[in-house]
Write an enzyme that holds these catalytic residues in place. Structure first.
Site, PDB file in Angstrom:
ATOM      1  CG  ASP A   1       1.800  -9.043  -0.474  1.00 15.51           C
ATOM      2  OD1 ASP A   1       2.079  -9.091  -1.688  1.00 15.51           O
ATOM      3  OD2 ASP A   1       1.854 -10.023   0.274  1.00 15.51           O
TER       4      ASP A   1
ATOM      5  CG  HIS B   1       4.000  -4.527  -9.805  1.00 15.19           C
ATOM      6  ND1 HIS B   1       3.801  -4.902  -8.497  1.00 15.19           N
ATOM      7  CD2 HIS B   1       4.713  -5.537 -10.382  1.00 15.19           C
ATOM      8  CE1 HIS B   1       4.373  -6.080  -8.286  1.00 15.19           C
ATOM      9  NE2 HIS B   1       4.916  -6.496  -9.415  1.00 15.19           N
TER      10      HIS B   1
ATOM     11  CG  LEU C   1       3.410  12.345   5.206  1.00 12.94           C
ATOM     12  CD1 LEU C   1       3.121  11.461   6.403  1.00 12.94           C
ATOM     13  CD2 LEU C   1       2.441  11.978   4.067  1.00 12.94           C
TER      14      LEU C   1
ATOM     15  CG  LEU D   1       6.684  -8.576  11.150  1.00 13.16           C
ATOM     16  CD1 LEU D   1       7.690  -8.352  12.270  1.00 13.16           C
ATOM     17  CD2 LEU D   1       5.808  -7.337  10.990  1.00 13.16           C
TER      18      LEU D   1
HETATM   19  C1  IPE Z   1       3.403  -6.219  -4.223  1.00 14.94           C
HETATM   20  O1  IPE Z   1       2.554  -7.198  -4.688  1.00 14.94           O
HETATM   21  C2  IPE Z   1       4.852  -6.495  -4.408  1.00 14.94           C
HETATM   22  C3  IPE Z   1       5.864  -5.471  -4.444  1.00 14.94           C
HETATM   23  C4  IPE Z   1       5.693  -4.222  -4.132  1.00 14.94           C
HETATM   24  C5  IPE Z   1       7.197  -5.897  -4.900  1.00 14.94           C
HETATM   25  P1  IPE Z   1       2.883  -8.695  -5.143  1.00 14.94           P
HETATM   26  O2  IPE Z   1       3.529  -8.662  -6.475  1.00 14.94           O
HETATM   27  O3  IPE Z   1       3.651  -9.413  -4.072  1.00 14.94           O
HETATM   28  O4  IPE Z   1       1.423  -9.295  -5.272  1.00 14.94           O
HETATM   29  P2  IPE Z   1       0.932 -10.786  -4.992  1.00 14.94           P
HETATM   30  O5  IPE Z   1       1.438 -11.204  -3.643  1.00 14.94           O
HETATM   31  O6  IPE Z   1       1.477 -11.625  -6.100  1.00 14.94           O
HETATM   32  O7  IPE Z   1      -0.560 -10.674  -5.032  1.00 14.94           O
HETATM   33 MG    MG Z   2       3.139 -10.703  -2.589  1.00 16.82          MG
END
Ligand code: IPE
Ligand code: MG
Length: 224
Positions: free
Chosen positions: A2, A19, A113, A177
Protein backbone atom coordinates in the site's frame (compact mmCIF):
# COMPACT_ATOMS: atom_id res chain seq x y z
CA UNK A 1 1.51 -3.36 -0.88
CA UNK A 2 0.00 0.00 0.00
CA UNK A 3 1.06 3.58 -0.59
CA UNK A 4 1.63 3.78 -4.35
CA UNK A 5 -0.78 6.68 -4.74
CA UNK A 6 0.68 8.69 -1.87
CA UNK A 7 4.19 8.08 -3.20
CA UNK A 8 3.16 9.51 -6.59
CA UNK A 9 1.17 12.39 -5.11
CA UNK A 10 4.14 13.50 -3.00
CA UNK A 11 6.08 13.88 -6.24
CA UNK A 12 3.33 15.55 -8.24
CA UNK A 13 3.06 12.44 -10.42
CA UNK A 14 -0.06 10.60 -11.60
CA UNK A 15 -1.24 7.64 -9.49
CA UNK A 16 -0.09 5.16 -12.15
CA UNK A 17 3.51 6.34 -11.70
CA UNK A 18 3.27 5.04 -8.14
CA UNK A 19 2.03 1.67 -9.36
CA UNK A 20 4.91 1.54 -11.85
CA UNK A 21 7.42 2.27 -9.10
CA UNK A 22 5.55 -0.29 -7.00
CA UNK A 23 6.43 -2.95 -9.56
CA UNK A 24 10.11 -2.08 -9.02
CA UNK A 25 9.58 -2.57 -5.29
CA UNK A 26 8.11 -6.00 -6.05
CA UNK A 27 11.33 -6.93 -7.87
CA UNK A 28 13.46 -5.63 -4.99
CA UNK A 29 11.37 -7.37 -2.34
CA UNK A 30 11.30 -10.72 -4.15
CA UNK A 31 15.09 -10.56 -4.47
CA UNK A 32 15.36 -9.63 -0.79
CA UNK A 33 13.11 -12.52 0.28
CA UNK A 34 15.30 -14.88 -1.70
CA UNK A 35 18.45 -13.42 -0.14
CA UNK A 36 17.01 -13.75 3.35
CA UNK A 37 16.14 -17.36 2.61
CA UNK A 38 12.40 -16.99 3.18
CA UNK A 39 10.47 -20.01 1.91
CA UNK A 40 7.28 -18.08 0.97
CA UNK A 41 6.38 -14.53 0.03
CA UNK A 42 2.76 -13.59 -0.64
CA UNK A 43 2.07 -10.24 -2.26
CA UNK A 44 -1.39 -8.65 -2.29
CA UNK A 45 -1.38 -7.27 -5.84
CA UNK A 46 -5.08 -6.75 -6.56
CA UNK A 47 -7.98 -7.30 -4.19
CA UNK A 48 -11.50 -8.36 -5.07
CA UNK A 49 -12.48 -4.87 -3.86
CA UNK A 50 -9.97 -3.00 -6.04
CA UNK A 51 -12.49 -3.17 -8.92
CA UNK A 52 -14.15 -0.23 -7.18
CA UNK A 53 -11.31 2.03 -8.32
CA UNK A 54 -11.69 4.28 -11.37
CA UNK A 55 -11.80 2.27 -14.61
CA UNK A 56 -8.60 3.82 -15.97
CA UNK A 57 -6.67 2.88 -12.82
CA UNK A 58 -7.96 -0.71 -12.99
CA UNK A 59 -6.83 -0.80 -16.63
CA UNK A 60 -3.39 0.55 -15.65
CA UNK A 61 -3.03 -2.04 -12.89
CA UNK A 62 -4.05 -4.89 -15.20
CA UNK A 63 -1.61 -3.86 -17.92
CA UNK A 64 1.21 -3.49 -15.36
CA UNK A 65 0.35 -6.95 -14.13
CA UNK A 66 0.54 -8.38 -17.62
CA UNK A 67 3.82 -6.60 -18.22
CA UNK A 68 5.22 -7.99 -14.97
CA UNK A 69 4.16 -11.55 -15.78
CA UNK A 70 5.52 -11.32 -19.33
CA UNK A 71 8.83 -9.76 -18.36
CA UNK A 72 9.71 -11.33 -15.04
CA UNK A 73 8.88 -15.02 -15.34
CA UNK A 74 12.12 -15.96 -17.11
CA UNK A 75 14.12 -14.12 -14.48
CA UNK A 76 12.15 -15.60 -11.57
CA UNK A 77 12.62 -19.04 -13.11
CA UNK A 78 16.38 -18.50 -13.47
CA UNK A 79 16.50 -17.65 -9.78
CA UNK A 80 14.72 -20.83 -8.78
CA UNK A 81 11.52 -19.07 -7.74
CA UNK A 82 8.19 -20.84 -7.96
CA UNK A 83 5.24 -18.62 -8.84
CA UNK A 84 1.72 -19.40 -7.63
CA UNK A 85 -1.52 -17.44 -7.32
CA UNK A 86 -4.45 -17.09 -4.97
CA UNK A 87 -7.76 -15.42 -5.73
CA UNK A 88 -10.75 -15.87 -7.97
CA UNK A 89 -9.65 -16.43 -11.57
CA UNK A 90 -13.19 -16.09 -12.89
CA UNK A 91 -13.37 -12.35 -13.27
CA UNK A 92 -9.81 -11.99 -14.55
CA UNK A 93 -9.32 -11.62 -18.30
CA UNK A 94 -8.36 -14.60 -20.45
CA UNK A 95 -4.95 -13.22 -21.38
CA UNK A 96 -4.02 -12.68 -17.72
CA UNK A 97 -5.22 -16.19 -16.79
CA UNK A 98 -3.09 -17.62 -19.62
CA UNK A 99 -0.01 -15.75 -18.34
CA UNK A 100 -0.73 -16.99 -14.81
CA UNK A 101 -0.95 -20.60 -15.98
CA UNK A 102 2.23 -20.20 -17.99
CA UNK A 103 4.06 -18.79 -14.96
CA UNK A 104 2.86 -21.66 -12.76
CA UNK A 105 3.82 -24.27 -15.36
CA UNK A 106 7.27 -22.83 -16.08
CA UNK A 107 8.27 -22.52 -12.44
CA UNK A 108 6.46 -25.58 -11.03
CA UNK A 109 9.61 -27.49 -9.97
CA UNK A 110 11.48 -24.54 -8.46
CA UNK A 111 12.20 -24.71 -4.75
CA UNK A 112 14.23 -21.65 -3.71
CA UNK A 113 11.30 -19.37 -2.85
CA UNK A 114 7.60 -19.65 -3.54
CA UNK A 115 6.20 -16.30 -4.65
CA UNK A 116 2.44 -16.21 -4.22
CA UNK A 117 0.62 -13.39 -5.98
CA UNK A 118 -2.86 -12.57 -4.70
CA UNK A 119 -4.96 -11.47 -7.68
CA UNK A 120 -8.65 -10.67 -7.54
CA UNK A 121 -8.20 -11.97 -3.99
CA UNK A 122 -10.20 -11.43 -0.82
CA UNK A 123 -9.92 -13.47 2.35
CA UNK A 124 -13.68 -13.69 2.76
CA UNK A 125 -14.06 -14.83 -0.85
CA UNK A 126 -11.45 -17.52 -0.30
CA UNK A 127 -13.33 -18.82 2.75
CA UNK A 128 -16.55 -18.79 0.71
CA UNK A 129 -14.81 -20.87 -2.01
CA UNK A 130 -13.65 -23.33 0.65
CA UNK A 131 -17.21 -23.56 2.03
CA UNK A 132 -18.55 -24.25 -1.47
CA UNK A 133 -15.98 -26.99 -2.07
CA UNK A 134 -16.87 -28.58 1.26
CA UNK A 135 -20.59 -28.33 0.53
CA UNK A 136 -20.03 -29.97 -2.86
CA UNK A 137 -18.30 -32.90 -1.16
CA UNK A 138 -21.07 -33.21 1.40
CA UNK A 139 -23.72 -33.11 -1.35
CA UNK A 140 -21.85 -35.84 -3.23
CA UNK A 141 -21.85 -37.99 -0.12
CA UNK A 142 -18.06 -37.97 0.18
CA UNK A 143 -17.91 -35.93 3.37
CA UNK A 144 -19.83 -36.02 6.62
CA UNK A 145 -20.68 -32.52 7.98
CA UNK A 146 -19.40 -33.56 11.41
CA UNK A 147 -15.96 -34.11 9.84
CA UNK A 148 -15.72 -30.43 8.88
CA UNK A 149 -13.14 -28.94 11.23
CA UNK A 150 -10.38 -26.31 10.96
CA UNK A 151 -8.11 -28.74 9.14
CA UNK A 152 -10.85 -29.54 6.62
CA UNK A 153 -11.41 -25.84 5.89
CA UNK A 154 -7.64 -25.32 5.52
CA UNK A 155 -7.50 -28.19 3.04
CA UNK A 156 -10.02 -26.41 0.80
CA UNK A 157 -8.38 -22.98 0.66
CA UNK A 158 -6.85 -21.79 -2.61
CA UNK A 159 -3.37 -23.21 -1.83
CA UNK A 160 -3.92 -25.89 0.82
CA UNK A 161 -0.27 -26.99 0.84
CA UNK A 162 1.06 -23.52 1.73
CA UNK A 163 1.46 -22.92 5.49
CA UNK A 164 -0.09 -19.90 7.22
CA UNK A 165 2.22 -16.86 7.22
CA UNK A 166 4.39 -16.28 10.29
CA UNK A 167 4.72 -12.60 9.49
CA UNK A 168 2.29 -10.21 7.83
CA UNK A 169 3.57 -6.77 6.83
CA UNK A 170 1.32 -3.84 5.95
CA UNK A 171 3.04 -0.83 4.43
CA UNK A 172 2.17 2.89 4.31
CA UNK A 173 1.11 3.17 7.96
CA UNK A 174 -2.40 1.73 7.53
CA UNK A 175 -3.36 -0.62 10.33
CA UNK A 176 -5.91 -3.07 8.97
CA UNK A 177 -5.97 -6.40 7.15
CA UNK A 178 -8.17 -5.21 4.24
CA UNK A 179 -9.44 -8.74 3.61
CA UNK A 180 -5.96 -10.30 3.24
CA UNK A 181 -5.48 -13.95 4.27
CA UNK A 182 -8.18 -13.74 6.95
CA UNK A 183 -8.20 -17.44 7.74
CA UNK A 184 -4.43 -17.88 7.57
CA UNK A 185 -3.58 -14.77 9.61
CA UNK A 186 -5.12 -16.17 12.82
CA UNK A 187 -1.72 -16.28 14.53
CA UNK A 188 0.45 -14.27 12.16
CA UNK A 189 2.64 -11.61 13.70
CA UNK A 190 1.54 -8.24 12.30
CA UNK A 191 4.08 -5.57 11.46
CA UNK A 192 2.92 -2.13 10.36
CA UNK A 193 5.55 -0.19 8.48
CA UNK A 194 5.19 3.48 7.53
CA UNK A 195 7.21 3.02 4.34
CA UNK A 196 5.17 3.64 1.19
CA UNK A 197 5.26 0.48 -0.94
CA UNK A 198 7.38 1.98 -3.80
CA UNK A 199 10.17 2.60 -1.24
CA UNK A 200 9.98 -0.91 0.24
CA UNK A 201 12.89 -3.31 -0.23
CA UNK A 202 15.62 -5.35 1.46
CA UNK A 203 16.18 -2.93 4.34
CA UNK A 204 12.48 -2.79 5.27
CA UNK A 205 11.98 -6.54 4.89
CA UNK A 206 15.03 -7.20 7.03
CA UNK A 207 13.74 -4.84 9.69
CA UNK A 208 10.32 -6.52 9.73
CA UNK A 209 11.97 -9.93 10.08
CA UNK A 210 14.01 -8.56 12.97
CA UNK A 211 10.89 -7.26 14.72
CA UNK A 212 9.30 -10.65 14.12
CA UNK A 213 12.28 -12.29 15.82
CA UNK A 214 11.64 -10.26 18.98
CA UNK A 215 8.01 -11.28 19.27
CA UNK A 216 6.99 -13.95 21.71
CA UNK A 217 4.57 -16.33 20.03
CA UNK A 218 2.30 -18.32 22.31
CA UNK A 219 -0.49 -19.45 19.95
CA UNK A 220 -3.00 -19.09 22.77
CA UNK A 221 -0.82 -20.92 25.25
CA UNK A 222 1.44 -19.28 27.85
CA UNK A 223 5.15 -18.96 28.21
CA UNK A 224 5.67 -19.57 31.92
C1 IPE B 1 -1.33 0.15 -3.77
O1 IPE B 1 -1.33 1.50 -3.49
C2 IPE B 1 -2.59 -0.38 -4.35
C3 IPE B 1 -2.67 -1.58 -5.14
C4 IPE B 1 -1.73 -2.46 -5.28
C5 IPE B 1 -3.94 -1.81 -5.85
P1 IPE B 1 -2.56 2.52 -3.43
O2 IPE B 1 -2.98 2.84 -4.81
O3 IPE B 1 -3.64 2.00 -2.53
O4 IPE B 1 -1.86 3.79 -2.78
P2 IPE B 1 -2.49 4.88 -1.80
O5 IPE B 1 -3.18 4.16 -0.68
O6 IPE B 1 -3.42 5.70 -2.63
O7 IPE B 1 -1.29 5.65 -1.34
MG1 MG C 1 -4.15 2.34 -0.59
Amino acid sequence: MDGNGRWAKARGLPHVAGHRKGADAVRATVRAARELGLPYLTLFAFSSENWRRPADEVRDLMSLLKLYLRREIADLHRNGIRVRFIGDRNGLSGDICALMEQAEETTRSNAALTLIIALNYGGQGEIVRAARRLATEVAAGRLDPSDIDEAAVSRHLDLPDVPAPDLLIRTSGEQRLSNFLLWQAAYSELVFDDTLWPDFGLEQLQQAVEIFGQRERRFGGRSG
